[in-house]
Design a protein around this motif. Structure first.
Motif, PDB file in Angstrom:
ATOM      1  N   VAL A 144      18.315  38.634  51.560  1.00 37.39           N
ATOM      2  CA  VAL A 144      17.848  39.973  51.956  1.00 37.39           C
ATOM      3  C   VAL A 144      17.739  40.128  53.471  1.00 37.39           C
ATOM      4  N   GLN A 145      18.180  39.124  54.226  1.00 40.85           N
ATOM      5  CA  GLN A 145      18.088  39.228  55.679  1.00 40.85           C
ATOM      6  C   GLN A 145      18.832  40.463  56.181  1.00 40.85           C
ATOM      7  N   ILE A 161      17.743  43.552  55.742  1.00 40.18           N
ATOM      8  CA  ILE A 161      17.252  44.742  55.044  1.00 40.18           C
ATOM      9  C   ILE A 161      15.911  45.128  55.655  1.00 40.18           C
ATOM     10  N   THR A 215      11.968  43.831  54.710  1.00 42.93           N
ATOM     11  CA  THR A 215      11.879  42.518  54.075  1.00 42.93           C
ATOM     12  C   THR A 215      11.592  41.466  55.146  1.00 42.93           C
ATOM     13  N   ILE A 230      14.204  49.983  49.692  1.00 42.68           N
ATOM     14  CA  ILE A 230      14.201  48.521  49.779  1.00 42.68           C
ATOM     15  C   ILE A 230      14.720  47.911  48.476  1.00 42.68           C
ATOM     16  N   ASP A 235      18.476  48.496  48.152  1.00 37.26           N
ATOM     17  CA  ASP A 235      19.259  47.611  49.020  1.00 37.26           C
ATOM     18  C   ASP A 235      19.263  46.180  48.487  1.00 37.26           C
ATOM     19  N   MET A 236      18.133  45.749  47.932  1.00 37.51           N
ATOM     20  CA  MET A 236      18.067  44.404  47.356  1.00 37.51           C
ATOM     21  C   MET A 236      18.992  44.285  46.148  1.00 37.51           C
ATOM     22  N   ARG A 251      22.510  43.606  46.818  1.00 39.57           N
ATOM     23  CA  ARG A 251      22.796  42.210  47.171  1.00 39.57           C
ATOM     24  C   ARG A 251      22.490  41.256  46.021  1.00 39.57           C
ATOM     25  N   VAL A 256      19.593  40.895  44.318  1.00 35.45           N
ATOM     26  CA  VAL A 256      18.265  40.275  44.400  1.00 35.45           C
ATOM     27  C   VAL A 256      17.236  41.137  43.675  1.00 35.45           C
ATOM     28  N   HIS A 261      12.911  41.117  42.798  1.00 33.04           N
ATOM     29  CA  HIS A 261      11.681  40.505  43.310  1.00 33.04           C
ATOM     30  C   HIS A 261      10.895  39.791  42.216  1.00 33.04           C
TER      31      HIS A 261
END
Length: 348
Positions: free
Chosen positions: A71-72, A74, A77, A115, A118-119, A122, A124, A126
């Motif tokens: 998540v770098q 974004i 985060t 957020i 966007d995760m 990618r 991802v 949580h």
């Protein structure tokens, strides 16, 4: 912040200040970059994990580091700086936890959805958004997301990925329902009320086992459970003080002791002094007992345990953020803060 960081930072560059949380798998420490106290950092420390938790703690740490790497870039985060067997180092997220910020404007929730979107792009999810403290509101009102220990990275948009992504959205909708119900759309209300099938199965079976292991066997001392002593003391106090004519309210909370361990802090809404109130309590009594003629309450009369917890744990700096949004509470909170009984932070 970014312009103050050197091009390469390692865990040995971290200077610890205060332990924020400790459990059997890790220790979360707030600190700063050595020689630059204005650059605040956070370390998930694995060096002091007991032997029986090391293998699992390392697995969780690798999982978290992988998710943070994914998540770098974004916005909102955590920025990952270093990760190895000693721990995970990231830039400190300077925001207010959701349950204290209680955002009521749509911009925060739009940003939070951005957020998560966007995760998902990618791969991802949580997986731990039932905890409001994992959402922060930044000073400028934007959303921030922390604690990726249970996050997962998916190579494909599998059924598991879609279910976990849905649960992330559902928990966000529930937070919006709790703190900004006037903004909730009909679709969001439906999502908040509709658990996925795995979530329903977990709630009916797996969660009970999880709570038994973490609260009874492992005696976790974070927000997931304060242990058997807390539950027994809470129930005994409720039975004793619940109908007492001199007591109009009480709240039992946990606070970290210096070094290690957890103490019990009792607030009592009464005109009695602490010694008089203590006489009414069953043994064993809480470690600290603070009395006051008035305790902070919500609009429906419910005691504000979130604010009382900040006083009990001596996190008075976080109270300032709450008072900005609810200045009417200052008259009640300031005497409580001035008379607080826990005057130490938990330091290394």
């Amino acid at each position: 912040m970014s312009d103050k960081l050197p091009s390469s930072v390692s865990i040995k560059d971290f200077e610890p200040d205060t332990v924020l949380k400790r459990d059997v798998f890790s220790e979360t420490i707030m600190g700063h970059l050595r020689g630059q106290p204005e650059v605040r950092l956070a370390l998930r420390n694995l060096a002091d994990v007991p032997w029986y938790g090391r293998r699992l703690s390392q697995w969780l740490a690798r999982r978290e580091a992988r998710a943070l790497s994914a998540v770098q870039g974004i916005p909102g985060t955590p920025r990952l700086l270093a990760a190895d067997r000693r721990g995970i180092l990231r830039v400190w997220s300077d925001g207010t936890p959701l349950h204290l910020a209680r955002p009521s404007k749509p911009a925060f929730y739009h940003d939070a959805r951005r957020i998560l979107r966007d995760m998902r792009r990618r791969g991802v999810t949580h997986n731990d958004l039932a905890k409001p403290q994992n959402w922060l509101m930044a000073p400028d009102g934007r959303a921030e997301l922390i604690d990726f220990q249970l996050a997962s990275v998916h190579k494909r948009k599998s059924c598991s990925f879609r279910i976990k992504g849905y649960e992330d959205l559902r928990h966000l909708a529930r937070m919006k329902q709790r703190y900004a119900p006037h903004l909730l759309t009909a679709k969001e209300a439906h999502i908040a009320a509709t658990r996925s099938v795995p979530s329903r199965i977990w709630r009916a079976s797996g969660k009970r086992l999880y709570n038994f292991v973490t609260r009874r066997l492992m005696n976790w001392k974070d927000g997931e459970g304060f242990g058997l002593r807390f539950e027994e003391t809470r129930d005994a106090i409720a039975a004793t003080l619940g109908d007492h004519e001199s007591i109009s309210g009480h709240a039992l909370l946990a606070y970290p002791l210096t070094g290690s361990g957890v103490g019990l802090y009792l607030f009592v809404e009464t005109t009695l002094n602490p010694k008089e109130a203590a006489v009414l309590l069953p043994e064993p009594r809480p470690d600290l007992i603070q009395t006051a003629p008035a305790l902070p309450r919500d609009h429906d009369g419910t005691l504000r345990q979130d604010l009382l917890s900040l006083i009990a744990t001596n996190r008075t700096d976080e109270l300032d953020a709450a008072l900005k949004d609810e200045p009417g509470l200052a008259t009640i909170l300031r005497p409580l803060v001035a008379a607080r009984l826990n005057l130490t932070d938990r330091h290394l």
